[in-house]
Structures are given as C-alpha cells and as structure tokens.
Design a protein around this motif. Structure first.
Motif, PDB file in Angstrom:
ATOM      1  N   ASP A 174       0.939  -0.963  -0.248  1.00 60.70           N
ATOM      2  CA  ASP A 174       0.258   0.316   0.408  1.00 60.70           C
ATOM      3  C   ASP A 174       0.491   0.964  -0.171  1.00 60.70           C
ATOM      4  O   ASP A 174       0.239   2.506  -0.444  1.00 60.70           O
ATOM      5  N   THR A 175       1.619   1.561   0.960  1.00 65.21           N
ATOM      6  CA  THR A 175       2.350   2.724   0.941  1.00 65.21           C
ATOM      7  C   THR A 175       3.175   2.393  -0.603  1.00 65.21           C
ATOM      8  O   THR A 175       3.526   3.758  -0.683  1.00 65.21           O
ATOM      9  N   ILE A 176       2.918   1.642  -1.493  1.00 67.67           N
ATOM     10  CA  ILE A 176       4.411   1.598  -2.786  1.00 67.67           C
ATOM     11  C   ILE A 176       3.708   2.439  -3.941  1.00 67.67           C
ATOM     12  O   ILE A 176       3.659   3.691  -4.167  1.00 67.67           O
ATOM     13  N   MET A 177       2.207   2.221  -2.939  1.00 70.72           N
ATOM     14  CA  MET A 177       1.388   2.243  -4.216  1.00 70.72           C
ATOM     15  C   MET A 177       0.998   3.277  -4.399  1.00 70.72           C
ATOM     16  O   MET A 177       0.514   4.237  -4.635  1.00 70.72           O
ATOM     17  N   VAL A 178       0.415   4.456  -3.214  1.00 75.40           N
ATOM     18  CA  VAL A 178       0.443   5.867  -2.801  1.00 75.40           C
ATOM     19  C   VAL A 178       1.649   6.148  -2.574  1.00 75.40           C
ATOM     20  O   VAL A 178       1.483   7.730  -3.122  1.00 75.40           O
ATOM     21  N   GLU A 179       2.524   5.839  -2.576  1.00 73.44           N
ATOM     22  CA  GLU A 179       3.638   7.021  -3.147  1.00 73.44           C
ATOM     23  C   GLU A 179       3.944   7.302  -4.220  1.00 73.44           C
ATOM     24  O   GLU A 179       4.835   7.392  -4.500  1.00 73.44           O
ATOM     25  N   GLY A 180       3.733   6.182  -5.152  1.00 73.03           N
ATOM     26  CA  GLY A 180       3.780   5.848  -7.175  1.00 73.03           C
ATOM     27  C   GLY A 180       5.407   5.089  -6.344  1.00 73.03           C
ATOM     28  O   GLY A 180       5.928   5.478  -7.310  1.00 73.03           O
ATOM     29  N   PRO A 181       5.198   3.703  -7.451  1.00 73.45           N
ATOM     30  CA  PRO A 181       6.023   3.372  -6.924  1.00 73.45           C
ATOM     31  C   PRO A 181       7.306   3.490  -8.333  1.00 73.45           C
ATOM     32  O   PRO A 181       7.902   3.558  -8.095  1.00 73.45           O
ATOM     33  N   GLN A 182       6.689   4.870  -9.667  1.00 71.70           N
ATOM     34  CA  GLN A 182       7.369   4.683 -10.468  1.00 71.70           C
ATOM     35  C   GLN A 182       8.403   6.158 -10.070  1.00 71.70           C
ATOM     36  O   GLN A 182       9.412   6.678 -10.442  1.00 71.70           O
ATOM     37  N   THR A 183       8.461   6.512  -8.254  1.00 75.15           N
ATOM     38  CA  THR A 183       8.891   7.249  -8.239  1.00 75.15           C
ATOM     39  C   THR A 183       9.981   6.846  -6.788  1.00 75.15           C
ATOM     40  O   THR A 183      10.800   7.405  -6.793  1.00 75.15           O
ATOM     41  N   ILE A 184       9.963   6.031  -6.185  1.00 79.18           N
ATOM     42  CA  ILE A 184      10.695   4.735  -5.678  1.00 79.18           C
ATOM     43  C   ILE A 184      11.976   4.169  -6.851  1.00 79.18           C
ATOM     44  O   ILE A 184      11.643   3.028  -7.247  1.00 79.18           O
ATOM     45  N   ALA A 185      13.216   4.673  -6.034  1.00 77.29           N
ATOM     46  CA  ALA A 185      14.280   4.236  -5.692  1.00 77.29           C
ATOM     47  C   ALA A 185      14.344   2.481  -5.084  1.00 77.29           C
ATOM     48  O   ALA A 185      15.286   2.017  -6.005  1.00 77.29           O
ATOM     49  N   ALA A 186      14.424   2.980  -4.447  1.00 69.66           N
ATOM     50  CA  ALA A 186      15.261   1.212  -3.255  1.00 69.66           C
ATOM     51  C   ALA A 186      14.319   1.294  -2.149  1.00 69.66           C
ATOM     52  O   ALA A 186      13.818   2.846  -1.694  1.00 69.66           O
ATOM     53  N   VAL A 187      14.199   0.191  -1.705  1.00 66.50           N
ATOM     54  CA  VAL A 187      13.617   0.310  -0.492  1.00 66.50           C
ATOM     55  C   VAL A 187      15.318  -0.389   0.451  1.00 66.50           C
ATOM     56  O   VAL A 187      16.031  -1.297  -0.149  1.00 66.50           O
ATOM     57  N   ILE A 188      15.229   0.585   1.761  1.00 67.38           N
ATOM     58  CA  ILE A 188      16.509  -0.231   2.630  1.00 67.38           C
ATOM     59  C   ILE A 188      16.137  -0.968   3.822  1.00 67.38           C
ATOM     60  O   ILE A 188      14.743  -0.260   4.007  1.00 67.38           O
ATOM     61  N   LEU A 189      16.456  -1.720   4.352  1.00 71.52           N
ATOM     62  CA  LEU A 189      15.916  -2.337   5.893  1.00 71.52           C
ATOM     63  C   LEU A 189      17.016  -2.931   6.267  1.00 71.52           C
ATOM     64  O   LEU A 189      18.096  -3.828   5.306  1.00 71.52           O
ATOM     65  N   GLU A 190      16.946  -3.009   7.330  1.00 72.57           N
ATOM     66  CA  GLU A 190      18.203  -4.460   8.434  1.00 72.57           C
ATOM     67  C   GLU A 190      17.598  -5.518   8.508  1.00 72.57           C
ATOM     68  O   GLU A 190      16.284  -6.203   8.822  1.00 72.57           O
ATOM     69  N   PRO A 191      17.645  -6.685   8.036  1.00 74.82           N
ATOM     70  CA  PRO A 191      17.561  -8.153   7.347  1.00 74.82           C
ATOM     71  C   PRO A 191      16.679  -8.103   8.582  1.00 74.82           C
ATOM     72  O   PRO A 191      15.807  -8.668   9.197  1.00 74.82           O
ATOM     73  N   GLU A 250      23.407  -4.470   6.131  1.00 76.37           N
ATOM     74  CA  GLU A 250      23.819  -5.399   7.018  1.00 76.37           C
ATOM     75  C   GLU A 250      25.328  -5.471   8.064  1.00 76.37           C
ATOM     76  O   GLU A 250      25.441  -5.791   8.174  1.00 76.37           O
ATOM     77  N   VAL A 251      25.336  -3.988   8.233  1.00 77.57           N
ATOM     78  CA  VAL A 251      26.226  -3.095   8.761  1.00 77.57           C
ATOM     79  C   VAL A 251      26.783  -4.208  10.282  1.00 77.57           C
ATOM     80  O   VAL A 251      27.320  -4.590  10.931  1.00 77.57           O
ATOM     81  N   MET A 252      25.326  -3.935  11.183  1.00 81.83           N
ATOM     82  CA  MET A 252      25.470  -4.946  12.656  1.00 81.83           C
ATOM     83  C   MET A 252      25.048  -6.392  12.487  1.00 81.83           C
ATOM     84  O   MET A 252      25.723  -7.158  12.735  1.00 81.83           O
ATOM     85  N   ALA A 253      24.390  -6.556  11.636  1.00 84.45           N
ATOM     86  CA  ALA A 253      23.493  -7.840  11.139  1.00 84.45           C
ATOM     87  C   ALA A 253      24.587  -8.729  10.332  1.00 84.45           C
ATOM     88  O   ALA A 253      24.177 -10.019  10.646  1.00 84.45           O
TER      89      ALA A 253
END
Ligand SMILES: Cc1ncc(COP(=O)(O)O)c(C=O)c1O
Length: 449
Positions: free
Chosen positions: A200-217, A250-253
C-alpha cells in the motif's frame, strides 16, 4: 570518577577536557578509561576486567586484539600505509574479491567507505542514479547512521533533532510480532499484513518514484527483530514487481553476527546492494562498503559514479578485512555463532524468561539477542517508555549498572537489554555473563505491577 577526583588519571582528565563524545550531553559523562583487551574481555587503568557482552558497538566480532589481525595491520603498515583510491593495490583488490565471494547472487563489486553511514549514503546514491527515481522507503524501527542521508533513513528518534532531513525518504512499519503494528496474532499473519502495508505504501507513494527499499534484514539497535518467515522474500517480490532496488543494511547483522555471513542469507533472499561495516574487520581500522550487483555496477560502466572518499579502500583497513575473513574461516566463527545461539544463548534466555516476570520476550539468532523488559506480561507495557531518558530510564539503567558492578558490560536500548558478545566468547564466559544478567534482572522484577 570525576575530573577533580584525585584518582583521575591524565587520560581521564584530558578526555573530560577535550574529547567531545557521540550522542551525549558532554557534562554528564563519566567514561571508563580502557587500556587493554583480549578476546571477549577489556580492562581499565586499575586492572578491573569487564566481559564485553556488547562487542563494543556490536562490531568486535572476532574479539579484542586478535594477534593475526594485529599482525596483518602491522605488516601492511610496514609495506604501504596509504595510497589514493585511484590506484589498484593488493590489499584492496584482495579484500574486494573476498567480500564479493561471500556475497550472494551477482553482487560482485565493492565500493569501500570508512563506516556504515557512508555505506548507506552511497547505496542510496547508487540506487537513485541507477533507477532515475528519487524516493527511498525505510523502516520506522531502524538505524542507518548519522550522516545527512543515513540519519534521514533512520526511523528512530535520533532522526528528530536532525530534521528537516534529506527529502524523499518515506518510512513504513516492518514486522515485529511481539508488538505488531498490524494486530497480527501469528507470524504468518504478521508477514501477510506487513507486506500488504508495504504494498500500500508503494502504491500511494507511486512506484515509479521509488528507487529503493532499504532495511536491516534483522533489525539491530531497534530491537533485534528477526523477520517472520516469508517477509524478506515478499519484500524482494514487491521490489521486483515495481523495478525498485532492495538494499540490505547488514552493517550490524552481517559478518557472522546472525550465524550467517550476511543475515539475509538465512532466508535465501538476494538484495541488489548490501551495506557492510562493523564486523567486516571488527573495527580494528575504520571500514565499510557497499557490495553492488553487476546490473547496478553496469550502469556506471561508461557513466561516471559521482561519489568518492579520500580513504575509500584504505590499505590498512583492507588488509585487516582480508585477515579478518581468514580468521572467520579458520576458526569457523560463522558456524560457531549459529551454534552458540542455538545451544547456549537462546536456551539460557528462555530460562531467564521463565524465571523473571519482567522479561516479556527474548528473541534473536546467532550471537544477536534481545531481552525485552515489561511492567506487565499481559499488557506488555514496556518497563520504560519509548525513548525514555533520565529518571524515566532508571529501571533499565539499574539492570545495566548492576551488571557492570559485577564486571559485565551490556548494551541497552529503550526497554531492552541486548546480548551481543564477540563471536569468540567461550561457552564458560557466555554462561558466566548470562548468570550475572540473571542476577541483575531481579532489579527489573521489582518494577513489575
Ligand atoms: C544497521 C546499521 N547501519 C548503519 C550504521 C552506521 O554505521 P557507522 O556508525 O559505522 O556509520 C549502524 C551503526 O550502528 C547500524 O547499526
């Protein structure tokens, strides 16, 4: 000790007079003066020894003063202590090859930095230029570093005093089964609902505007949150669906902390970029970097990558990374981390949970664990409030202080105590440290309502 205390040594006095410390109100500090260390232990000027259950800042994975790492730095210093990033040099070439060999998929190129924040900074730069998009999605329960872009990515309160931050960062909720943002009652539900929320977040932000999802796995400082089965694969699928890059911080994990070379390996998911630092060389010399997929690297085959650092791929840091990876392999530290988590830390923490009413949840993997403290197991009211400071934080500070009195150093964050010892910690030392924690936790029990 205070600076006018007759016991104060020159190191202490000069520190208090001239060293401006991270994340601190300077006048409130009373640091230990540490003069030596070995393995899981450090000691102060008076010879008091401390068992380091936080691996300093969760980075000294091979332990303190490993003789082979020291020798590698000394040897490199004698040969070539520094060289500009534009040259090729053996230590840097070998470190890049070894790191690329450890990384999954086609992550074959390494851009070296001095630490984790710069790694994330350059990862989002790569992602934006590769995709031609400007937004990055990051989790609320996250820490990504203290430089301009990295603190904007960070979801925790350390971002607040740095706002307004870099534009284009949007935060979302990741999975946290113990305190589900989605009212989930099972791990499977948590996975489904967290993925639906991200979609949903991707949908309302507009997928064509989103370069990356960053996360700590596996989320580190913000709770040692192990993702429920299927979550990371689901994030990968959403990214693929929309042409969004997946950046694993993966800096910490990473580097054995979770019983894998990279924590994301546990779920067999291949990101486009991996950011590393800390455990790569246990911080003996500052080092971090981004491991880059061939596809992203190809974007910059003929086009200039507009980023760089005077110390990118510093020979002392790279020589120490080469030696560190050798030590991991020779001593089987990745496997050891997994085994100690499964057979010692996990089971003992489960016992602590049975014994202490203040322990609401224990979780982790490898040598990366959290004890979450509550006032009430039924309501799960945290022992101290979110972002507690001063008197509000006292119930957790008491536990940390009691452990320290018995020679155990632990890291705490909000209502949690983290158990993150060096991967070389002996089983006896692990059990001894956990016994000290067992004792100290009785102080938390006194606050249970
Ligand atoms: C997941 C994660 N990313 C990035 C960083 C920032 O790394 P550094 O302090 O080396 O800049 C940290 C530091 O704790 C971290 O835990």
């Amino acid at each position: 000790m205070t600076s006018d205390d007759p016991r104060a040594t020159p190191a202490y006095r000069d520190d208090r007079a001239h060293v401006f410390h991270s994340w601190s109100a300077q006048a409130t500090l009373d640091p230990l003066v540490i003069t030596g260390g070995e393995g899981a232990w450090i000691w102060d000027e008076s010879g008091n020894r401390y068992l380091d259950f936080s691996s300093q800042l969760m980075n000294v994975n091979i332990g303190h003063q490993h003789p082979k790492l020291i020798a590698a730095i000394q040897e490199q210093a004698g040969r070539l202590a520094t060289i500009a990033p534009s040259h090729a040099t053996p230590a840097r070439s070998e470190a890049a090859r070894l790191i690329a060999e450890l990384a999954p998929g086609d992550l074959d190129m390494v851009f070296f930095t001095n630490g984790g924040a710069e790694a994330n900074e350059n990862a989002i730069r790569l992602a934006k230029l590769h995709t031609g998009r400007h937004k990055v999605l990051a989790a609320y329960r996250s820490y990504h570093g203290a430089t301009g872009g990295s603190i904007a990515l960070t979801g925790d309160p350390r971002r607040w005093p740095n706002e307004p931050a870099m534009p284009g960062i949007v935060h979302f909720w990741g999975p946290y089964p113990y305190r589900s943002a989605f009212h989930a009652t099972s791990e499977a539900e948590e996975t489904d609902r967290a993925l639906a929320h991200l979609a949903d977040t991707i949908m309302v932000e507009g997928p064509q505007t989103i370069a990356a999802v960053i996360l700590e796995p596996v989320v580190g400082t913000n709770g040692i949150l192990v993702p429920p089965p299927g979550y990371l694969a689901g994030v990968r699928a959403l990214c693929d669906q929309h042409g969004i890059l997946l950046i694993a911080d993966e800096v910490m994990a990473g580097f054995g902390r979770c019983g894998e070379w990279f924590s994301i390996d546990r779920w067999g998911v291949v990101p486009d970029l991996i950011c590393f630092a800390k455990g790569v060389n246990s911080g003996y010399v500052p080092l971090g970097g981004v491991i880059i997929s061939q596809t992203v690297a190809d974007t910059f085959a003929q086009r200039v990558f507009p980023g760089g650092l005077t110390y990118s791929g510093h020979p002392l840091a790279c020589a120490s990374a080469v030696a560190s990876i050798g030590i991991f392999k020779e001593e089987g530290l990745v496997e050891r981390s997994r085994a100690m988590g499964d057979t010692v830390i996990g089971p003992v923490l489960d016992e602590l949970k049975d014994r202490h009413p203040a322990v609401g949840d224990v979780r982790g993997l490898g040598m990366f664990w959290a004890i979450e403290l509550v006032r009430d197991r039924e309501t799960r009211e945290p022992l101290v409030p979110f972002n507690a400071a001063g008197a509000d934080a006292a119930p957790v500070a008491e536990v940390v202080g009691a452990a320290k009195k018995q020679g155990l150093l632990v890291f705490s964050h909000f209502n949690r105590i983290h158990v993150v010892p060096p991967l070389v910690t002996t089983e006896d030392d692990l059990r001894a440290g956990l016994a000290i924690l067992d004792d100290a936790l009785t102080l938390a029990d006194a606050h249970v309502t």
